[in-house]
Design an enzyme around this catalytic site. Sequence first.
Site, short mmCIF file in Angstrom:
data_model
loop_
_atom_site.label_atom_id
_atom_site.label_comp_id
_atom_site.label_asym_id
_atom_site.label_seq_id
_atom_site.Cartn_x
_atom_site.Cartn_y
_atom_site.Cartn_z
N ASP A 155 99.58 52.37 52.80
CA ASP A 155 100.69 53.16 52.10
C ASP A 155 101.22 54.09 53.26
O ASP A 155 101.07 54.92 54.28
CB ASP A 155 100.87 53.55 51.05
N GLU A 166 104.59 47.24 38.71
CA GLU A 166 103.90 47.68 39.13
C GLU A 166 103.62 49.56 38.49
O GLU A 166 104.40 50.64 39.51
CB GLU A 166 103.69 47.71 40.69
#
EC number: 4.2.1.20
Length: 263
Positions: free
Chosen positions: A60, A49
Amino acid sequence: MSRIDAKFAQLRAEGRKAFVSYVMAGDPDYETSVAIVKGLPAAGVDIIELGMPFTDPMADGPTIQHAGQRALDGGQTLEKTLQIVRELRKTDNTTPVVMMGYYNPIYSRGVHKFLQDAQDAGIDGLIVVDLPPEEDSELCIPAKDYGINFIRLATPTTDDARLPTVLQNTSGFVYYVSVNGITGSAAANAGTVGPEVARIKAATDLPVIVGFGIRSPEAARDIAGIADGCVIGSAIVSRIGAGDSVPQVLDFVSTLAAGAHSA
């Protein structure tokens, strides 16, 4: 068969679970990022990823936010992120690469130009966290025309009424977010995650990979043991942020991969 489909078929044949690693493109700089990405498969990574740095990474936590900012400060762009994949493909044409991030950089580039460039670079899948299923016509459905899997997130709040909508155009695998909140915010618990993975698997034939809150080889083993594999990102990115060398980062990744593969 896509690279992602082929990888899961291989893993099933070998009786192994998938280990997926996340790194931020361009962190801490372009050259180091290329070296890390190119070294991940030999460290035991089944699927890469690759984060697309963005100025407003709302899903995040601080570790990934700081990684994205380091990358942007170093001049990382979407074009350079695609170039990292092109560099990988010079020596590795089998390891799947999934780009993960937010829609704005893709929209700014132009959806079809991005998808053509991604296909040409060797991108296999996309995870775009701020595009819900109601917006599938924006990117998800066009991506299929380019042979690029669109991987959807399911979360602890994805109930039985919502799950079919989440799954309807998903391909490659389903990414189950093991905890509520941002990346790196809490530890995943296999006892809690297991029933949720079983519920999702009852609704789809796609592999279910679990991410968020997995930081150690032991946690990787435990989570991979109740799913088709696991994703680790923040624990790896924190090593990069601490200034570990490329060999040190890859050695750490290899311990995590061994944990997942021991499940």
